[in-house]
Scaffold this motif. Structure first.
Motif, PDB file in Angstrom:
ATOM      1  N   ARG A  67      52.724  40.651  28.411  1.00 26.83           N
ATOM      2  CA  ARG A  67      53.059  39.647  27.392  1.00 26.83           C
ATOM      3  C   ARG A  67      52.998  40.261  25.991  1.00 26.83           C
ATOM      4  O   ARG A  67      53.862  40.008  25.150  1.00 26.83           O
ATOM      5  N   ALA A  71      56.195  40.765  23.416  1.00 29.55           N
ATOM      6  CA  ALA A  71      56.173  40.241  22.049  1.00 29.55           C
ATOM      7  C   ALA A  71      56.524  41.340  21.037  1.00 29.55           C
ATOM      8  O   ALA A  71      57.164  41.066  20.021  1.00 29.55           O
ATOM      9  N   VAL A  94      61.298  37.622  27.414  1.00 31.43           N
ATOM     10  CA  VAL A  94      60.377  36.906  26.534  1.00 31.43           C
ATOM     11  C   VAL A  94      59.409  36.113  27.401  1.00 31.43           C
ATOM     12  O   VAL A  94      59.806  35.559  28.434  1.00 31.43           O
ATOM     13  N   ALA A  95      58.137  36.119  27.008  1.00 31.15           N
ATOM     14  CA  ALA A  95      57.127  35.322  27.697  1.00 31.15           C
ATOM     15  C   ALA A  95      57.007  33.996  26.969  1.00 31.15           C
ATOM     16  O   ALA A  95      56.748  33.965  25.763  1.00 31.15           O
ATOM     17  N   GLN A  96      57.256  32.912  27.714  1.00 35.24           N
ATOM     18  CA  GLN A  96      57.151  31.566  27.154  1.00 35.24           C
ATOM     19  C   GLN A  96      56.274  30.740  28.073  1.00 35.24           C
ATOM     20  O   GLN A  96      56.593  30.585  29.255  1.00 35.24           O
ATOM     21  N   ASN A  97      55.184  30.213  27.534  1.00 30.65           N
ATOM     22  CA  ASN A  97      54.248  29.416  28.323  1.00 30.65           C
ATOM     23  C   ASN A  97      53.825  30.191  29.560  1.00 30.65           C
ATOM     24  O   ASN A  97      53.283  31.270  29.437  1.00 30.65           O
ATOM     25  N   GLU A  99      55.861  31.489  31.920  1.00 30.33           N
ATOM     26  CA  GLU A  99      57.013  32.169  32.510  1.00 30.33           C
ATOM     27  C   GLU A  99      57.433  33.364  31.670  1.00 30.33           C
ATOM     28  O   GLU A  99      57.252  33.380  30.458  1.00 30.33           O
ATOM     29  N   ARG A 101      61.009  35.119  30.995  1.00 35.10           N
ATOM     30  CA  ARG A 101      62.453  34.942  31.167  1.00 35.10           C
ATOM     31  C   ARG A 101      63.136  36.265  30.832  1.00 35.10           C
ATOM     32  O   ARG A 101      62.983  36.780  29.737  1.00 35.10           O
TER      33      ARG A 101
END
Length: 111
Positions: A67, A71, A94-97, A99, A101
């Protein structure tokens, strides 16, 4: 569908065979890189979802360094192998919450 790689909008289009290998791969290797150029390799169990012909979604279990690297650089490589067929996917993620993606920009056949 042909197994020949196509591309649209700078993203690779997955063939039916590539999708089959992704779904059949017992483990998937993810390699991210820091802004200092230090690689970080992890292994995950399965892809969570193939959202369309150019994107993969992975569930996040810890992945703290991954992560952090995403970033910083957004660069990710994914390796899948099933039987004698394998692929290396390169692109941006990209790490979102909970997940990650992943947008696939390049594909290289392995094995």
């Amino acid at each position: 569908m042909s197994n020949e790689l196509r591309e649209t909008n700078g993203l690779a289009i997955l063939t039916a065979e590539m999708k089959e290998v992704i779904l059949a791969s017992p483990f998937i290797a993810l390699a991210s890189v820091s802004k200092k150029g230090e690689p970080h390799l992890i292994v995950v169990g399965k892809v969570k979802q193939i959202t369309d012909d150019s994107h993969l979604v992975f569930g996040v279990y810890k992945m703290e360094k991954t992560r952090e690297n995403l970033a910083e650089t957004g660069c990710l490589q994914v390796v899948v192998v099933s039987g004698k067929i394998g692929y290396r996917f390169t692109g941006k993620a990209v790490a979102q919450n909970e997940e990650v993606r992943f947008s696939i920009q390049e594909v290289a056949a392995l094995l």
